[in-house]
Motif scaffolding. Structure first.
Motif, PDB file in Angstrom:
ATOM      1  N   SER A  87       4.610   8.258   3.553  1.00  0.00           N
ATOM      2  CA  SER A  87       3.210   7.960   3.228  1.00  0.00           C
ATOM      3  C   SER A  87       2.997   8.003   1.722  1.00  0.00           C
ATOM      4  CB  SER A  87       2.275   8.955   3.925  1.00  0.00           C
ATOM      5  OG  SER A  87       2.461   8.940   5.322  1.00  0.00           O
ATOM      6  N   CYS A  88       3.500   9.071   1.086  1.00  0.00           N
ATOM      7  CA  CYS A  88       3.396   9.164  -0.369  1.00  0.00           C
ATOM      8  C   CYS A  88       4.164   8.030  -1.038  1.00  0.00           C
ATOM      9  CB  CYS A  88       3.919  10.510  -0.853  1.00  0.00           C
ATOM     10  SG  CYS A  88       2.850  11.912  -0.451  1.00  0.00           S
ATOM     11  N   MET A  90       4.525   5.031   0.117  1.00  0.00           N
ATOM     12  CA  MET A  90       3.709   3.817   0.217  1.00  0.00           C
ATOM     13  C   MET A  90       2.632   3.817  -0.866  1.00  0.00           C
ATOM     14  SD  MET A  90       1.824   2.385   3.634  1.00  0.00           S
ATOM     15  CE  MET A  90       0.721   0.987   3.638  1.00  0.00           C
ATOM     16  N   VAL A  91       2.032   4.973  -1.128  1.00  0.00           N
ATOM     17  CA  VAL A  91       1.047   5.088  -2.208  1.00  0.00           C
ATOM     18  C   VAL A  91       1.715   4.817  -3.555  1.00  0.00           C
ATOM     19  CG1 VAL A  91      -0.504   6.660  -3.417  1.00  0.00           C
ATOM     20  CG2 VAL A  91      -0.403   6.712  -0.931  1.00  0.00           C
ATOM     21  N   ASP A 220      -7.512   7.735   0.370  1.00  0.00           N
ATOM     22  CA  ASP A 220      -7.435   6.419   1.030  1.00  0.00           C
ATOM     23  C   ASP A 220      -7.422   5.248   0.051  1.00  0.00           C
ATOM     24  OD1 ASP A 220      -7.228   7.361   3.586  1.00  0.00           O
ATOM     25  OD2 ASP A 220      -8.992   6.298   4.341  1.00  0.00           O
ATOM     26  N   TRP A 223      -4.118   4.013  -1.409  1.00  0.00           N
ATOM     27  CA  TRP A 223      -3.146   3.283  -0.600  1.00  0.00           C
ATOM     28  C   TRP A 223      -3.425   1.795  -0.804  1.00  0.00           C
ATOM     29  CZ3 TRP A 223      -0.391   5.190   4.125  1.00  0.00           C
ATOM     30  CH2 TRP A 223      -0.314   6.579   4.163  1.00  0.00           C
ATOM     31  N   TYR A 226      -3.513  -0.687   2.083  1.00  0.00           N
ATOM     32  CA  TYR A 226      -4.619  -0.586   3.027  1.00  0.00           C
ATOM     33  C   TYR A 226      -5.845  -1.366   2.561  1.00  0.00           C
ATOM     34  CZ  TYR A 226      -2.738   2.694   6.426  1.00  0.00           C
ATOM     35  OH  TYR A 226      -2.019   3.273   7.441  1.00  0.00           O
ATOM     36  N   ARG A 236      -6.470  -2.770   9.920  1.00  0.00           N
ATOM     37  CA  ARG A 236      -5.298  -1.883   9.932  1.00  0.00           C
ATOM     38  C   ARG A 236      -4.551  -1.970  11.259  1.00  0.00           C
ATOM     39  NH1 ARG A 236      -7.138   3.417   6.326  1.00  0.00           N
ATOM     40  NH2 ARG A 236      -8.252   2.198   4.757  1.00  0.00           N
ATOM     41  N   TRP A 243       4.168   2.666   9.354  1.00  0.00           N
ATOM     42  CA  TRP A 243       4.736   2.345   8.048  1.00  0.00           C
ATOM     43  C   TRP A 243       6.065   3.071   7.833  1.00  0.00           C
ATOM     44  CZ3 TRP A 243       0.307   5.129   8.898  1.00  0.00           C
ATOM     45  CH2 TRP A 243       0.336   6.482   8.551  1.00  0.00           C
TER      46      TRP A 243
END
Length: 262
Positions: A87-88, A90-91, A220, A223, A226, A236, A243
């Protein structure tokens, strides 16, 4: 046959104009919230935090690198992880593109994680990133900014995350969390000792002040993917943790992306 509403161009335009009014209202509200963030009082930092960086040991003030403002992304990469949180990741995929723009606006951006620096730099190379990444292992930085919880805190259900109790029953961790933990080379309880977040600081007259921190869904807007998905026809459209780290999607998806980008 589609089950979605179908309209004439004129009907669509009328509906779009109604939506535009709501979007403009949200934009104005977002502008007002940004002003409230910037109006928050500052907190002087008296603790001497230290970091391991490519240039050697550094203080928090050193991370400003000549700018007066500093943004730190608390990247989930614990000391026992084998890879960074997807997740991080992807950011962070967007950092390389805009870090230069931030620097030109007197803002320095860093990622910081508890993992040892060599592990962070090896993962950064694997992901094709170049943004500055510091290991916060030498100090209490992550704990003080509520993105790390010790074994003792976990057992007692102590600590605070996103301005509320951080307690999570370790024997009731959701399966998606366990799957992500396994993908990072660790177990669930160890994985959630670290949490994502971002913190902002200002340097004035040689003094560092903490100005803002955000966690959980407060991230949020960072991202970047997103923001595009929210404008796609099906949004989404999520089912579970879909992901992956860039380069880890299945071969069908990878070949589709490759063919579209030729």
């Amino acid at each position: 046959m589609t089950t979605h509403g179908i309209a004439s161009r004129e009907e669509w335009l009328a509906a779009r104009r109604d939506l535009l009014a709501a979007e403009k209202a949200l934009t104005r509200q977002s502008d007002a919230l940004a002003q409230r963030r910037q109006a928050l009082p500052w907190v002087k930092l008296d603790k001497a935090y230290r970091f391991d960086t490519e240039a050697g040991s550094a203080t928090l003030a050193d991370l400003f690198q000549g700018r007066s403002q500093l943004l730190v992304y608390h990247f989930m990469f614990g000391a026992d992880y084998a890879a960074g949180c997807p997740s991080c990741s992807m950011v962070a995929d967007g950092f390389n593109g805009f870090i230069e723009h931030l620097a030109q606006h007197d803002v320095m951006l860093w990622a910081a994680s508890r993992a040892p620096l060599p592990k962070l730099l090896a993962f950064r190379q694997r992901m094709g990133w170049s943004f500055p990444w510091a290991s916060s292992a030498p100090s209490d930085f992550n704990a003080d900014f509520n993105v790390y919880f010790s074994d003792a805190q976990q057992q007692k259900g102590a600590g605070e995350y996103n301005y509320q109790s951080a307690a999570i029953p370790l024997d009731e961790l959701p399966e998606p969390v366990l799957q992500i933990a396994a993908g990072c080379g660790t177990d669930g309880p160890t994985f959630i000792q670290d949490r994502p977040g971002m913190s902002a600081f200002v340097l004035e007259d040689g003094v560092v002040y903490h100005t803002y921190s955000a966690y959980a869904r407060g991230l949020d807007a960072m991202w970047g993917a997103y923001q595009w998905l929210d404008r796609a026809p099906r949004g989404r459209n999520e089912t579970g943790i879909w992901w992956r780290r860039r380069g880890e999607y299945d071969s069908v998806a990878q070949s589709t992306v490759a063919s579209c980008c030729r």
